[in-house]
Design a protein around this motif. Structure first.
Motif, mmCIF file in Angstrom:
data_model
loop_
_atom_site.group_PDB
_atom_site.id
_atom_site.type_symbol
_atom_site.label_atom_id
_atom_site.label_comp_id
_atom_site.label_asym_id
_atom_site.label_seq_id
_atom_site.Cartn_x
_atom_site.Cartn_y
_atom_site.Cartn_z
ATOM 1 N N TYR A 51 -2.150 0.428 8.946
ATOM 2 C CA TYR A 51 -1.941 1.788 8.473
ATOM 3 C C TYR A 51 -3.244 2.549 8.668
ATOM 4 C CZ TYR A 51 -0.413 5.468 5.198
ATOM 5 O OH TYR A 51 -0.034 6.647 4.619
ATOM 6 N N THR A 52 -3.155 3.820 8.959
ATOM 7 C CA THR A 52 -4.344 4.658 9.030
ATOM 8 C C THR A 52 -4.351 5.562 7.814
ATOM 9 O OG1 THR A 52 -4.321 4.600 11.439
ATOM 10 C CG2 THR A 52 -5.631 6.338 10.396
ATOM 11 N N ALA A 53 -5.274 5.278 6.915
ATOM 12 C CA ALA A 53 -5.410 6.107 5.716
ATOM 13 C C ALA A 53 -6.130 7.398 6.099
ATOM 14 C CB ALA A 53 -6.195 5.362 4.651
ATOM 15 N N PHE A 54 -5.744 8.467 5.456
ATOM 16 C CA PHE A 54 -6.368 9.772 5.664
ATOM 17 C C PHE A 54 -6.289 10.215 7.123
ATOM 18 C CE2 PHE A 54 -8.880 7.261 2.527
ATOM 19 C CZ PHE A 54 -8.305 7.797 1.378
ATOM 20 N N ALA A 55 -5.173 9.856 7.783
ATOM 21 C CA ALA A 55 -4.979 10.207 9.192
ATOM 22 C C ALA A 55 -5.112 11.715 9.377
ATOM 23 C CB ALA A 55 -3.610 9.739 9.672
ATOM 24 N N GLY A 56 -5.705 12.088 10.485
ATOM 25 C CA GLY A 56 -5.854 13.507 10.805
ATOM 26 C C GLY A 56 -7.060 14.151 10.147
ATOM 27 N N THR A 57 -7.881 13.345 9.448
ATOM 28 C CA THR A 57 -9.093 13.884 8.831
ATOM 29 C C THR A 57 -10.302 13.137 9.380
ATOM 30 O OG1 THR A 57 -9.262 12.339 6.959
ATOM 31 C CG2 THR A 57 -7.762 14.231 6.699
ATOM 32 N N LYS A 58 -11.486 13.639 9.064
ATOM 33 C CA LYS A 58 -12.697 12.965 9.506
ATOM 34 C C LYS A 58 -12.892 11.630 8.786
ATOM 35 C CE LYS A 58 -15.695 15.559 6.330
ATOM 36 N NZ LYS A 58 -15.986 14.520 5.382
ATOM 37 N N ASP A 59 -12.164 11.423 7.683
ATOM 38 C CA ASP A 59 -12.269 10.190 6.910
ATOM 39 C C ASP A 59 -11.232 9.142 7.300
ATOM 40 O OD1 ASP A 59 -14.387 11.193 5.299
ATOM 41 O OD2 ASP A 59 -12.919 12.335 4.132
ATOM 42 N N ALA A 60 -10.487 9.369 8.388
ATOM 43 C CA ALA A 60 -9.436 8.428 8.804
ATOM 44 C C ALA A 60 -10.033 7.038 8.990
ATOM 45 C CB ALA A 60 -8.793 8.902 10.099
ATOM 46 N N ARG A 61 -9.293 6.030 8.499
ATOM 47 C CA ARG A 61 -9.753 4.647 8.676
ATOM 48 C C ARG A 61 -8.573 3.700 8.715
ATOM 49 N NH1 ARG A 61 -13.008 3.544 3.087
ATOM 50 N NH2 ARG A 61 -13.199 1.471 3.957
ATOM 51 N N ALA A 62 -8.714 2.682 9.538
ATOM 52 C CA ALA A 62 -7.669 1.657 9.666
ATOM 53 C C ALA A 62 -7.775 0.719 8.466
ATOM 54 C CB ALA A 62 -7.848 0.892 10.963
ATOM 55 N N VAL A 63 -6.645 0.518 7.792
ATOM 56 C CA VAL A 63 -6.595 -0.332 6.604
ATOM 57 C C VAL A 63 -5.314 -1.159 6.626
ATOM 58 C CG1 VAL A 63 -7.981 1.200 5.149
ATOM 59 C CG2 VAL A 63 -5.517 1.537 5.285
ATOM 60 N N ARG A 64 -5.146 -1.955 5.614
ATOM 61 C CA ARG A 64 -3.925 -2.747 5.456
ATOM 62 C C ARG A 64 -2.985 -2.002 4.511
ATOM 63 N NH1 ARG A 64 -6.128 -8.324 3.203
ATOM 64 N NH2 ARG A 64 -4.024 -9.056 3.621
ATOM 65 N N LEU A 65 -1.729 -1.900 4.890
ATOM 66 C CA LEU A 65 -0.687 -1.381 4.011
ATOM 67 C C LEU A 65 0.077 -2.614 3.528
ATOM 68 C CD1 LEU A 65 1.018 1.005 2.844
ATOM 69 C CD2 LEU A 65 2.408 0.817 4.901
ATOM 70 N N ILE A 66 -0.083 -2.934 2.251
ATOM 71 C CA ILE A 66 0.592 -4.091 1.674
ATOM 72 C C ILE A 66 1.741 -3.569 0.834
ATOM 73 C CG2 ILE A 66 0.360 -6.102 0.164
ATOM 74 C CD1 ILE A 66 -2.527 -6.349 1.102
ATOM 75 N N VAL A 67 2.920 -4.129 1.077
ATOM 76 C CA VAL A 67 4.143 -3.606 0.476
ATOM 77 C C VAL A 67 4.867 -4.719 -0.282
ATOM 78 C CG1 VAL A 67 6.321 -2.416 0.934
ATOM 79 C CG2 VAL A 67 4.378 -2.100 2.485
ATOM 80 N N ARG A 68 5.279 -4.403 -1.500
ATOM 81 C CA ARG A 68 6.157 -5.298 -2.265
ATOM 82 C C ARG A 68 7.501 -4.608 -2.362
ATOM 83 N NH1 ARG A 68 6.398 -4.569 -7.606
ATOM 84 N NH2 ARG A 68 4.243 -3.863 -7.549
ATOM 85 N N ARG A 69 8.563 -5.315 -1.989
ATOM 86 C CA ARG A 69 9.907 -4.755 -2.155
ATOM 87 C C ARG A 69 10.585 -5.555 -3.258
ATOM 88 N NH1 ARG A 69 13.299 -6.629 3.268
ATOM 89 N NH2 ARG A 69 13.359 -8.841 2.742
#
Length: 127
Positions: A51-69
């Motif tokens: 996942y890319t957090a803060f996509a479209g900003t200067k602070d964008a960073r690749a991170v893990r998106l962890i999901v519990r269903r």
């Protein structure tokens, strides 16, 4: 080490998170014991994706998106034809997915154990 949680992701509202969750293959979900689930019947599953957090900003960073269903429980108010309720967070912590998810969820158990007696009337007792 605690998760460095950059933010909880509103999985129902964030279109990029929804797309990322929808792209997770069924075989990637790992069952976990959860709540009052019975042995052999998981109440929840966990998976992760990039996942890319803060996509479209200067602070964008690749991170893990962890999901519990979580499977719906009696009395749940989910949308018609919804099979699961999704809870997601992004983190830059490394390590096993299940350990990271459990660490993220751990404070919720403490909060619930405090809230239950209060809702049962203990909030009215003198301290």
């Amino acid at each position: 080490a605690r998760s460095v949680v950059l933010c909880a992701v509103p999985a129902g509202r964030d279109q990029r998170a929804r797309a990322g969750i929808a792209a997770i293959e069924e075989s990637s979900w790992t069952p976990i014991p959860y709540g009052l689930s019975s042995p052999g019947v998981s109440g929840a599953d966990v998976a992760e994706t990039d996942y890319t957090a803060f996509a479209g900003t200067k602070d964008a960073r690749a991170v893990r998106l962890i999901v519990r269903r979580v499977r719906p429980t009696p009395g749940s108010q989910l949308a018609l034809f919804t099979s699961y309720d999704y809870h997601a967070f992004v983190t830059d912590r490394t390590g096993p997915m299940l350990e990271t998810e459990a660490d993220h969820r751990r404070p919720a158990g403490v909060e619930q154990s405090i809230a239950e007696p209060k809702s049962a009337g203990l909030a009215n007792l003198p301290s």
